[in-house]
Enzyme design. Structure first.
Site, mmCIF file in Angstrom:
data_model
loop_
_atom_site.group_PDB
_atom_site.id
_atom_site.type_symbol
_atom_site.label_atom_id
_atom_site.label_comp_id
_atom_site.label_asym_id
_atom_site.label_seq_id
_atom_site.Cartn_x
_atom_site.Cartn_y
_atom_site.Cartn_z
ATOM 1 N N ASP A 1 -39.949 40.015 2.920
ATOM 2 C CA ASP A 1 -40.235 40.538 4.255
ATOM 3 C C ASP A 1 -39.189 41.583 4.626
ATOM 4 O O ASP A 1 -37.998 41.290 4.679
ATOM 5 C CB ASP A 1 -40.212 39.373 5.250
ATOM 6 C CG ASP A 1 -40.635 39.785 6.652
ATOM 7 O OD1 ASP A 1 -40.912 40.977 6.878
ATOM 8 O OD2 ASP A 1 -40.693 38.886 7.521
ATOM 9 N N GLU B 1 -48.119 30.641 5.719
ATOM 10 C CA GLU B 1 -46.670 30.554 5.863
ATOM 11 C C GLU B 1 -46.277 29.178 6.401
ATOM 12 O O GLU B 1 -46.927 28.636 7.295
ATOM 13 C CB GLU B 1 -46.171 31.641 6.828
ATOM 14 C CG GLU B 1 -44.658 31.643 6.998
ATOM 15 C CD GLU B 1 -44.175 32.757 7.907
ATOM 16 O OE1 GLU B 1 -42.986 33.107 7.818
ATOM 17 O OE2 GLU B 1 -44.976 33.283 8.702
ATOM 18 N N ARG C 1 -51.650 39.120 8.916
ATOM 19 C CA ARG C 1 -50.623 38.113 9.209
ATOM 20 C C ARG C 1 -50.633 37.572 10.631
ATOM 21 O O ARG C 1 -49.689 36.886 11.044
ATOM 22 C CB ARG C 1 -49.243 38.727 8.935
ATOM 23 C CG ARG C 1 -49.001 39.107 7.499
ATOM 24 C CD ARG C 1 -48.470 37.936 6.707
ATOM 25 N NE ARG C 1 -47.142 37.580 7.154
ATOM 26 C CZ ARG C 1 -46.792 36.396 7.646
ATOM 27 N NH1 ARG C 1 -47.675 35.421 7.762
ATOM 28 N NH2 ARG C 1 -45.543 36.165 8.036
ATOM 29 N N TYR D 1 -31.298 40.043 8.292
ATOM 30 C CA TYR D 1 -32.551 39.384 8.641
ATOM 31 C C TYR D 1 -32.906 38.281 7.639
ATOM 32 O O TYR D 1 -32.880 38.491 6.426
ATOM 33 C CB TYR D 1 -33.721 40.377 8.707
ATOM 34 C CG TYR D 1 -35.022 39.622 8.830
ATOM 35 C CD1 TYR D 1 -35.321 38.960 10.003
ATOM 36 C CD2 TYR D 1 -35.876 39.480 7.742
ATOM 37 C CE1 TYR D 1 -36.458 38.180 10.098
ATOM 38 C CE2 TYR D 1 -37.013 38.714 7.835
ATOM 39 C CZ TYR D 1 -37.302 38.069 9.023
ATOM 40 O OH TYR D 1 -38.411 37.283 9.106
ATOM 41 N N TRP E 1 -35.858 45.234 14.686
ATOM 42 C CA TRP E 1 -35.484 43.948 14.137
ATOM 43 C C TRP E 1 -36.751 43.248 13.648
ATOM 44 O O TRP E 1 -36.913 42.879 12.563
ATOM 45 C CB TRP E 1 -34.805 43.044 15.170
ATOM 46 C CG TRP E 1 -34.308 41.782 14.530
ATOM 47 C CD1 TRP E 1 -33.129 41.627 13.860
ATOM 48 C CD2 TRP E 1 -34.972 40.519 14.428
ATOM 49 N NE1 TRP E 1 -33.004 40.363 13.371
ATOM 50 C CE2 TRP E 1 -34.142 39.652 13.706
ATOM 51 C CE3 TRP E 1 -36.203 40.019 14.867
ATOM 52 C CZ2 TRP E 1 -34.478 38.325 13.420
ATOM 53 C CZ3 TRP E 1 -36.542 38.718 14.588
ATOM 54 C CH2 TRP E 1 -35.692 37.877 13.874
ATOM 55 N N HIS F 1 -39.454 43.335 7.535
ATOM 56 C CA HIS F 1 -39.373 43.200 8.998
ATOM 57 C C HIS F 1 -39.321 44.548 9.706
ATOM 58 O O HIS F 1 -38.502 44.776 10.598
ATOM 59 C CB HIS F 1 -38.185 42.322 9.393
ATOM 60 C CG HIS F 1 -38.551 41.275 10.401
ATOM 61 N ND1 HIS F 1 -38.014 41.219 11.666
ATOM 62 C CD2 HIS F 1 -39.412 40.242 10.324
ATOM 63 C CE1 HIS F 1 -38.519 40.200 12.328
ATOM 64 N NE2 HIS F 1 -39.382 39.581 11.535
ATOM 65 N N GLU G 1 -43.914 42.524 2.816
ATOM 66 C CA GLU G 1 -44.405 42.290 4.182
ATOM 67 C C GLU G 1 -43.709 43.200 5.188
ATOM 68 O O GLU G 1 -42.493 43.411 5.121
ATOM 69 C CB GLU G 1 -44.150 40.826 4.555
ATOM 70 C CG GLU G 1 -44.549 40.453 5.973
ATOM 71 C CD GLU G 1 -44.171 39.025 6.309
ATOM 72 O OE1 GLU G 1 -44.227 38.670 7.495
ATOM 73 O OE2 GLU G 1 -43.814 38.257 5.386
ATOM 74 N N GLU H 1 -48.086 40.289 11.907
ATOM 75 C CA GLU H 1 -47.680 39.105 12.653
ATOM 76 C C GLU H 1 -47.433 39.404 14.127
ATOM 77 O O GLU H 1 -47.477 38.488 14.951
ATOM 78 C CB GLU H 1 -46.445 38.461 12.028
ATOM 79 C CG GLU H 1 -45.165 39.242 12.129
ATOM 80 C CD GLU H 1 -44.010 38.558 11.409
ATOM 81 O OE1 GLU H 1 -42.924 38.458 12.007
ATOM 82 O OE2 GLU H 1 -44.190 38.115 10.264
ATOM 83 N N ARG I 1 -40.911 32.980 -0.040
ATOM 84 C CA ARG I 1 -40.403 34.222 0.548
ATOM 85 C C ARG I 1 -38.905 34.264 0.355
ATOM 86 O O ARG I 1 -38.205 33.290 0.665
ATOM 87 C CB ARG I 1 -40.726 34.291 2.041
ATOM 88 C CG ARG I 1 -40.472 35.670 2.647
ATOM 89 C CD ARG I 1 -40.452 35.645 4.159
ATOM 90 N NE ARG I 1 -39.181 35.146 4.666
ATOM 91 C CZ ARG I 1 -38.786 35.276 5.937
ATOM 92 N NH1 ARG I 1 -39.570 35.862 6.820
ATOM 93 N NH2 ARG I 1 -37.618 34.790 6.329
#
Length: 405
Positions: free
Chosen positions: A213, A342, A286, A159, A405, A215, A239, A265, A147
């Site tokens: 990612d 991950e 995820r 991030y 975030w 986010h 992602e 996630e 990643r």
């Protein structure tokens, strides 16, 4: 086999962790992870004050009944605190059942479906050159999937990129009374990322699996633009392009890009995925064992995903303890629709408290052959690492507006 004691321990060996320790009347000890980053004390109280008293005297073998008892019986269902608490109980019960049977957890889940569990690591840099160095370092550790996160020029670290980057490690939590704040602007980010991917493909060729990612930071049309602009660089996935609570938003993204998509996630139950799965709007799910109701809850999610040809990609950050990762690896080994795992590497002090049975070599995990999930928790060692108040950052737009975030 009856549950005799239920103890909740909050400690901070590198990160804050919430651990449930169940002891049975025949002396077995099972452990589960209930960590919710930045809200650890909330889930610790939920477990200690509301769940633990209900467990004493219950049959430790009755995993499904206990799961339903804690999910349906409470009336106030779902959400990260409730599902993390249920996850800790469920994971500890599976640990106990494996120990009682003398078998590693994956055997109780149907046995192995694969010989190894491919994992991806985290590379980051404040510049493309630093990012390339970080990727090289992970390749030397055996990773074949990485990643990649890089600072957007003019916006600071951002991030996934700490101010003081350690290769392979990222500690986003900040101790103190308030979280750090990061700047975000979609315009320069969207212009920069194709250049980053072009540099990475030039440096590493087509064989390296590159993941990225976002986010949750883009609107659906911005996400579609990013996917379209990166297609030629063959990402393994993009992602969390946009907040996935709005599941229908992924219809727009799918219309504009063939890049594989991953999300989930922050999801806690199968209901969070229903549209995403039924319309095949994503390619990887995820959720984490720790946040989606344990082995029992996550297995349900991934079984539904498999019907729609969607693969697993279980969340594995450092705010999930080695217990959560260890349990995930047994699920990874057993399910048919495994995709990738991950692996965000813990610091050394974490392993002073958590003794792991799993191993990592040549880019792949082995879950280990210890009975249960194979991760043991040292309560005495945990006392050396008291809880410290810490929060994940907050993101703001250039005009000061709070952003995802």
């Amino acid at each position: 086999m009856k549950i005799q004691t239920a103890e909740v321990v909050v400690c901070s060996p590198g990160r804050n962790f919430v651990t449930l320790v169940l002891t049975t009347d025949d002396g077995l000890v099972g452990v589960g992870d209930a960590t919710v980053n930045g809200r650890e004390l909330a889930v610790a109280s939920y477990l200690r004050d509301h769940v633990a008293p209900l467990l004493i005297g219950r049959d430790a073998h009755a995993i499904e009944d206990t799961w339903q008892y804690l999910y349906r019986g409470v009336y106030w269902r779902r959400g990260p605190i409730t599902m993390a608490a249920i996850a800790a109980v469920d994971t500890a019960l599976w640990d106990l059942k494996g120990q009682a049977a003398g078998l590693p957890l994956y055997q109780l889940l149907g046995g192995r479906s694969r010989t190894g569990i491919r994992a991806y690591g985290h590379a980051q840099g404040q510049s493309v050159g630093a990012l390339v160095d970080s990727v090289h370092a992970l390749q030397e550790q055996g990773f074949t999937a990485v990643r990649v996160q890089v600072s957007t020029p003019g916006l600071g670290p951002g991030y996934g990129v700490p101010e003081q980057a350690q290769i392979g490690l990222y500690e986003p939590a900040r101790s103190g009374a308030a979280p750090a704040e990061e700047l975000w602007d979609a315009g320069p980010y969207l212009r920069n990322m194709p250049k980053v991917f072009d540099s990475l493909r030039s440096a590493f060729g087509p064989e390296l699996s590159i993941l990225h990612d976002v986010h949750h930071r883009l609107t659906p049309i911005q996400a579609a633009r990013l996917g379209k602009s990166l297609e030629e660089y063959d990402p393994f996935w993009l992602e969390d392009l946009t907040p996935a609570e709005n599941q229908q938003a992924f219809r727009l993204i799918r219309q504009h890009t063939t890049v594989p998509l991953a999300t989930g996630e922050i999801f806690n139950t199968v209901f969070d995925y229903l549209t995403l799965f039924s319309e095949q709007l994503i390619d990887y799910a995820r959720s984490a064992v720790t946040h989606a109701g344990g082995i029992t809850g996550l297995k349900r999610i991934l079984e539904l995903a498999s019907i729609h040809q969607i693969k697993s990609a279980i969340h594995g950050p450092t705010d999930i303890s080695p217990i959560g990762l260890g349990a995930a690896l047994h699920l990874d080994a057993a399910i048919h629709n495994f995709g990738i795992q991950e692996f965000m590497q813990h610091v050394d002090s974490t392993y002073d408290v958590f003794d792991v049975g799993y191993t990592f070599e040549h880019g792949q995990f082995q879950p280990g052959e210890r009975p249960g999930h194979g991760v043991r928790f040292d309560i005495e060692a945990a006392k050396r690492f008291p809880y410290r108040q810490a929060y994940l950052p907050v993101s703001r737009l250039l005009d000061g507006t709070v952003h995802d975030w």
